[in-house]
Design a protein around this motif. Sequence first.
Motif, short mmCIF file in Angstrom:
data_model
loop_
_atom_site.label_atom_id
_atom_site.label_comp_id
_atom_site.label_asym_id
_atom_site.label_seq_id
_atom_site.Cartn_x
_atom_site.Cartn_y
_atom_site.Cartn_z
N VAL A 99 0.82 -1.22 0.00
CA VAL A 99 0.00 0.00 0.00
C VAL A 99 0.85 1.26 0.00
O VAL A 99 0.55 2.22 -0.72
CB VAL A 99 -0.95 0.00 1.22
N GLU A 100 1.95 1.26 0.76
CA GLU A 100 2.76 2.48 0.88
C GLU A 100 3.46 2.86 -0.43
O GLU A 100 3.86 4.00 -0.62
CB GLU A 100 3.79 2.34 2.00
N HIS A 101 3.61 1.90 -1.36
CA HIS A 101 4.27 2.19 -2.63
C HIS A 101 3.29 2.19 -3.81
O HIS A 101 3.69 2.45 -4.94
CB HIS A 101 5.37 1.17 -2.90
N ARG A 102 2.04 1.91 -3.54
CA ARG A 102 1.10 1.69 -4.63
C ARG A 102 0.79 2.96 -5.41
O ARG A 102 0.67 2.93 -6.64
CB ARG A 102 -0.19 1.07 -4.09
N ALA A 103 0.67 4.09 -4.73
CA ALA A 103 0.31 5.33 -5.42
C ALA A 103 1.37 5.71 -6.44
O ALA A 103 1.06 6.07 -7.59
CB ALA A 103 0.12 6.45 -4.41
N GLU A 104 2.65 5.61 -6.04
CA GLU A 104 3.73 5.95 -6.96
C GLU A 104 3.73 5.02 -8.17
O GLU A 104 3.85 5.47 -9.31
CB GLU A 104 5.07 5.85 -6.22
N ARG A 105 3.59 3.72 -7.90
CA ARG A 105 3.63 2.76 -9.00
C ARG A 105 2.39 2.86 -9.88
O ARG A 105 2.47 2.64 -11.10
CB ARG A 105 3.79 1.35 -8.42
N LEU A 106 1.24 3.16 -9.29
CA LEU A 106 0.03 3.32 -10.08
C LEU A 106 0.19 4.48 -11.06
O LEU A 106 -0.26 4.41 -12.20
CB LEU A 106 -1.18 3.56 -9.18
N ARG A 116 -11.37 -1.48 -13.51
CA ARG A 116 -12.06 -2.59 -12.85
C ARG A 116 -11.19 -3.21 -11.76
O ARG A 116 -11.71 -3.65 -10.73
CB ARG A 116 -12.43 -3.66 -13.88
N LEU A 117 -9.88 -3.23 -11.97
CA LEU A 117 -8.99 -3.88 -11.01
C LEU A 117 -8.75 -3.02 -9.77
O LEU A 117 -8.49 -3.55 -8.69
CB LEU A 117 -7.65 -4.19 -11.68
N VAL A 118 -8.81 -1.69 -9.92
CA VAL A 118 -8.60 -0.80 -8.77
C VAL A 118 -9.79 0.16 -8.69
O VAL A 118 -9.66 1.36 -8.94
CB VAL A 118 -7.25 -0.03 -8.88
N PRO A 119 -10.96 -0.35 -8.31
CA PRO A 119 -12.18 0.45 -8.37
C PRO A 119 -12.21 1.64 -7.43
O PRO A 119 -13.04 2.55 -7.62
CB PRO A 119 -13.28 -0.55 -8.00
N ASP A 120 -11.33 1.68 -6.43
CA ASP A 120 -11.34 2.78 -5.47
C ASP A 120 -10.26 3.81 -5.75
O ASP A 120 -10.05 4.72 -4.94
CB ASP A 120 -11.17 2.24 -4.05
N ALA A 176 -9.25 6.92 -7.71
CA ALA A 176 -9.93 7.96 -8.48
C ALA A 176 -9.26 8.23 -9.82
O ALA A 176 -9.93 8.43 -10.84
CB ALA A 176 -10.00 9.25 -7.65
N GLU A 177 -7.93 8.26 -9.84
CA GLU A 177 -7.25 8.62 -11.09
C GLU A 177 -7.37 7.55 -12.16
O GLU A 177 -7.26 7.85 -13.35
CB GLU A 177 -5.78 8.94 -10.80
N ALA A 178 -7.59 6.29 -11.77
CA ALA A 178 -7.85 5.26 -12.77
C ALA A 178 -9.15 5.58 -13.51
O ALA A 178 -9.23 5.45 -14.74
CB ALA A 178 -7.91 3.89 -12.12
N HIS A 179 -10.16 6.01 -12.76
CA HIS A 179 -11.43 6.40 -13.38
C HIS A 179 -11.28 7.72 -14.13
O HIS A 179 -11.90 7.93 -15.17
CB HIS A 179 -12.51 6.51 -12.32
N GLY A 180 -10.44 8.62 -13.60
CA GLY A 180 -10.20 9.89 -14.29
C GLY A 180 -9.55 9.68 -15.64
O GLY A 180 -9.93 10.32 -16.64
N LEU A 181 -8.56 8.78 -15.70
CA LEU A 181 -7.91 8.49 -16.97
C LEU A 181 -8.89 7.84 -17.94
O LEU A 181 -8.95 8.21 -19.13
CB LEU A 181 -6.70 7.57 -16.76
N LEU A 182 -9.67 6.89 -17.46
CA LEU A 182 -10.66 6.25 -18.33
C LEU A 182 -11.64 7.29 -18.87
O LEU A 182 -11.98 7.26 -20.06
CB LEU A 182 -11.41 5.16 -17.55
N ALA A 183 -12.09 8.20 -18.02
CA ALA A 183 -13.01 9.25 -18.47
C ALA A 183 -12.37 10.11 -19.55
O ALA A 183 -13.00 10.43 -20.57
CB ALA A 183 -13.42 10.12 -17.28
N ALA A 242 -14.87 9.00 -10.51
CA ALA A 242 -13.63 9.59 -10.00
C ALA A 242 -13.92 10.63 -8.92
O ALA A 242 -13.23 10.71 -7.89
CB ALA A 242 -12.83 10.20 -11.14
N GLN A 243 -14.93 11.44 -9.15
CA GLN A 243 -15.31 12.45 -8.16
C GLN A 243 -15.88 11.82 -6.90
O GLN A 243 -15.68 12.33 -5.79
CB GLN A 243 -16.33 13.40 -8.79
N GLN A 244 -16.53 10.68 -7.07
CA GLN A 244 -17.16 10.01 -5.93
C GLN A 244 -16.13 9.37 -5.01
O GLN A 244 -16.24 9.47 -3.78
CB GLN A 244 -18.13 8.95 -6.45
N VAL A 245 -15.11 8.72 -5.57
CA VAL A 245 -14.16 7.96 -4.75
C VAL A 245 -12.94 8.77 -4.35
O VAL A 245 -12.20 8.37 -3.45
CB VAL A 245 -13.70 6.68 -5.47
N GLY A 246 -12.71 9.92 -4.98
CA GLY A 246 -11.52 10.70 -4.70
C GLY A 246 -11.80 11.91 -3.84
O GLY A 246 -12.95 12.29 -3.61
#
Length: 427
Positions: free
Chosen positions: A190-197, A238-242, A244-251, A296-300
């Motif tokens: 978890v502590e490294h996930r944001a950077e790698r994401l 779908r893999l990281v539904p929570d 926000a930026e994954a949904h932002g990029l998809l949008a 993205a707005q909902q989860v972020g």
Amino acid sequence: MARGDRPALSGTGDPTGREAVAAVWRIESARIVGALARYTGDFALAEDLAQEALAEALVTWPREGVPRTPAAWLLTVGKRRAIDAFRRRSALEERYAALARDLDEGGAPEDAPWDPDQIDDDVLALMFTACHPVLSREARVALTLRVVGGLTSDEIARAFLVPTATVQARITRAKKTLLAAGVPFEVPPVEHRAERLGSVLNVIYVIFTEGSTASSGERLIRFDLAGEAQRLARVLARLVPDEAEAHGLLALLELTAARFPARTGPDGEPVLLEHQDRRLWDRAAIRRGRAALARAQQVGRGLGAYGLQAAIAECHAVAPSVEETDWERVVLLYEALGRLAPSPVVELNRAVAVSMADGPAAALPIVDELAAAGALANSHLLPTVRGELLTRLGRVEQARAELERAARLCGNDRERAVLARKLADLG
């Protein structure tokens, strides 16, 4: 067959079987490679095993028919090849024994289990591994398209207009780098996930950007490349539904791709935003993009960089015309984006929005400041925008000089033709 490359999907034999191989590989390759990487603990070996299984399917399926569960068949063959490889490595007898227990060698390949819950974890780990920051951006893009997208080296080379040998060398170096760096096949803690994401998101964005506006060549849009980026973005969301930026990029990708049908004319020539027939825009893609932006707005906690760009794209998507676009909101969004992710391109786009909201005289100083700082010195974008602003201000000779410079710097034939027409319009 070259080691690590996918065999050609053409030739003699039952075409239905070979087509099935191609279809299954495109859909399931990431899951198969990911599952093999989890079983073997070796990312590079996993991809080689998957390619060997694919080669066996190309021989077997046209002759014997497509198995009931094709993906499970490929995974089972890959696991058996792994056992063969470990048999040849006496130092790995314990791992061989563990794999052998896991795989019922007496069962038919199509009877092998196919666990969708575990597979999702495998694909996510595959994305994080292929997009590891230890790799160069070019290597991340090539490796992601290969192991996650299932594209061949030839397909990647055609997409980016580079020699196949260059793509193969990038993939080979990437695998060696991951091995030398001891990068584990795993979803990061978890502590490294944001950077790698962020690295994963950037790779998908780079792929889409090259597809949506090709940096060189004869076509303005490479639909296959942009479509692959959209597919990867949907998988990631779908893999990281929570996240926000994954949904932002998809949008962002959905809303941008929605305009593709109107961005080129019958002969492939670019159609500028103000001249596009908005009735051609893909309304289903707009709905998907707006839904992803809402998510993205909902989860972020506020929109990130991709979410802000998606919000800008939404302003265009819902406007009846260029004149009726909410340019004031677009300017504010670009200002927020500039604070969050400052770059010359963001500032240049802000200048364009300011010119639409407040006129070219208000925007020109922003562009002049970028030029004075040497920003985007080798890009045609800055002189293109400056030429447009000067044209609107009636400073024709200065505009001509800027547009001529833009044409010299532009690598895409279609965009260069647009610049040539603008120069002709100056008289």
